[in-house]
Scaffold this active site. Structure first.
Site, mmCIF file in Angstrom:
data_model
loop_
_atom_site.group_PDB
_atom_site.id
_atom_site.type_symbol
_atom_site.label_atom_id
_atom_site.label_comp_id
_atom_site.label_asym_id
_atom_site.label_seq_id
_atom_site.Cartn_x
_atom_site.Cartn_y
_atom_site.Cartn_z
ATOM 1 N N SER A 81 -65.697 15.942 62.164
ATOM 2 C CA SER A 81 -66.644 15.507 61.138
ATOM 3 C C SER A 81 -66.076 14.479 60.176
ATOM 4 C CB SER A 81 -67.143 16.727 60.347
ATOM 5 O OG SER A 81 -66.053 17.494 59.862
ATOM 6 N N ASP A 105 -67.672 18.083 49.599
ATOM 7 C CA ASP A 105 -68.104 19.423 49.998
ATOM 8 C C ASP A 105 -66.864 20.241 50.343
ATOM 9 O OD1 ASP A 105 -67.322 18.739 52.582
ATOM 10 O OD2 ASP A 105 -69.353 18.503 53.359
ATOM 11 N N HIS A 129 -64.700 18.105 53.152
ATOM 12 C CA HIS A 129 -64.635 16.651 53.281
ATOM 13 C C HIS A 129 -64.409 15.983 51.934
ATOM 14 C CE1 HIS A 129 -67.193 18.248 56.585
ATOM 15 N NE2 HIS A 129 -66.373 17.501 57.299
#
Length: 391
Positions: free
Chosen positions: A43, A322, A325
């Protein structure tokens, strides 16, 4: 006569200046700079592939993701991610497109990274690195020739999900079991990099794993408190990272002169940890919790429709947007380090140097172990930790 000579010299100077500006300087044997950036991994580098791969709506396609640019585009950030900034520094005019989305422009590179990606196993609604490499090979013939691929940069960040899953599924694993798992993961990484190299890639940027035990979601799930990281995960990340440089050295030294393997390693672990422990030097005022989410560290559920997550007022003061990240501000910092930092951060060369290194030249410098510095990842909100340079 003297006036005529002066005029002639002036004209020649103007011609020389125009020539220099019209013909950018290139390295001998290299007719053009790097032509593209390809990214692989999880991600952290996902440019929107998860939205295509999954059958359900993903939070990253909606506000507050993209908050800093009012553009929720499937990236796990409040704005741009590190490859976006790196592409700009490399003079790539187009955004790095998500390869899994139809009808996107991949003329200057593509992202094959997908949220949830692993090296081992079969992730649900995601892809292993090996599957990403296979997807690249499927697209190669129709989009990029061999010379184009050889001159492009291939950037990889992968492995975090393997260790997060291993730790959750094997909470009592001893040192021997941990070492065996690290060996399995890094061996698979070597095989997948070799597969990319066999496909014609020659310039690799490998990013070491972050201090996984310091991620806000990990602190929250393992109840570490606000000032401690989960050291078991940090130890696994360090064991993994210690194998990367020697592995790539071996691959470069064993590559044939006709197709040199070129690489650099970005010390992402210490780049993150330095900002965690010396946060005020980088104007981060919160490094142990997220800007967006719920829980003890505001680390869960950012953007999920059924979660009433909190959202900070000023995301640039947070190291993490978050639970897993980094904020756009941090991502831009990391891109600057990748592109132009010295060998304390990225070695044996930075990305700017790698892009112009002649594609037909074997490497003459290699990764070397950094000077040992034993600093535990605790007291993350303090700016008084010692043992790291500012980078």
């Amino acid at each position: 006569m003297m006036a005529n000579n002066c005029n002639l010299v002036s004209v020649l100077c103007v011609i020389l200046v125009l020539t220099l500006f019209h013909n950018p300087i290139t390295v001998a044997g290299q007719n053009s700079p790097v032509v593209a950036l390809f990214t692989f991994g999880d991600s952290n580098f996902d440019a929107g592939n998860k939205q295509t791969l999954t059958k359900t709506l993903v939070a990253q396609g909606f506000w507050p993701y993209g908050k800093s640019r009012d553009d929720p585009n499937g990236k796990f950030s409040d704005g741009l991610i590190t490859p976006d900034f790196l592409a700009k520094f490399m003079k790539i005019p187009l955004a790095i497109a998500p390869a899994l989305q139809p009808n996107v422009n991949v003329s200057r590179g593509a992202s094959f990274a997908v949220e949830g990606a692993t090296l081992l196993g079969a992730p649900v609604e995601s892809m292993t690195l090996n599957q990403q490499v296979k997807k690249f090979n499927q697209m190669k013939a129709a989009n990029w020739n061999d010379d184009f691929v050889a001159k492009s940069v291939f950037m990889i960040y992968i492995g975090a999900n393997d260790y997060l899953n291993f730790t959750k599924n094997n909470p009592t694993a001893d040192a021997s079991a941990q070492q065996a798992f690290v060996t399995s993961v890094t061996n698979k990484l070597k095989n997948d990099i070799s597969a990319l190299y066999s496909s014609g890639a020659s310039k690799f940027v490998i990013q070491t794993l972050a201090p996984l035990g310091c991620l806000p979601i990990v602190r929250q799930e393992y109840n570490t408190g606000m000032d401690q990281c989960y050291e078991k995960l940090n130890d696994l990340a360090k064991q993994h990272n210690e194998k990367i440089g020697p592995m790539l050295n071996e691959m470069a030294r064993n590559s044939p002169a006709s197709a040199p393997f070129q690489f650099t390693v970005f010390d992402f672990y210490n780049a993150v940890l330095t900002r965690t422990q010396r946060n005020q030097n980088f104007r981060f005022f919160v490094t142990n919790a997220s800007c967006c989410g719920v829980g003890s560290h505001d680390a869960y559920g950012c953007g999920l429709p059924n979660v009433h997550s909190k959202l900070c007022e000023y995301q640039r003061s947070f190291l993490f947007f978050d639970g897993r990240h980094n904020s756009e501000k941090a991502q831009e910092m990391f891109a600057h380090l990748l592109f132009g930092a010295d060998t304390n951060v990225v070695q044996p060369m930075n990305v700017r140097e790698l892009t112009v290194y002649p594609v037909d030249e074997p490497m003459r410098e290699f990764w070397v172990p950094p000077t040992p510095a034993t600093v535990h990842a605790s007291d993350s909100s303090s700016s008084t930790s010692r043992g790291y340079e500012y980078y």
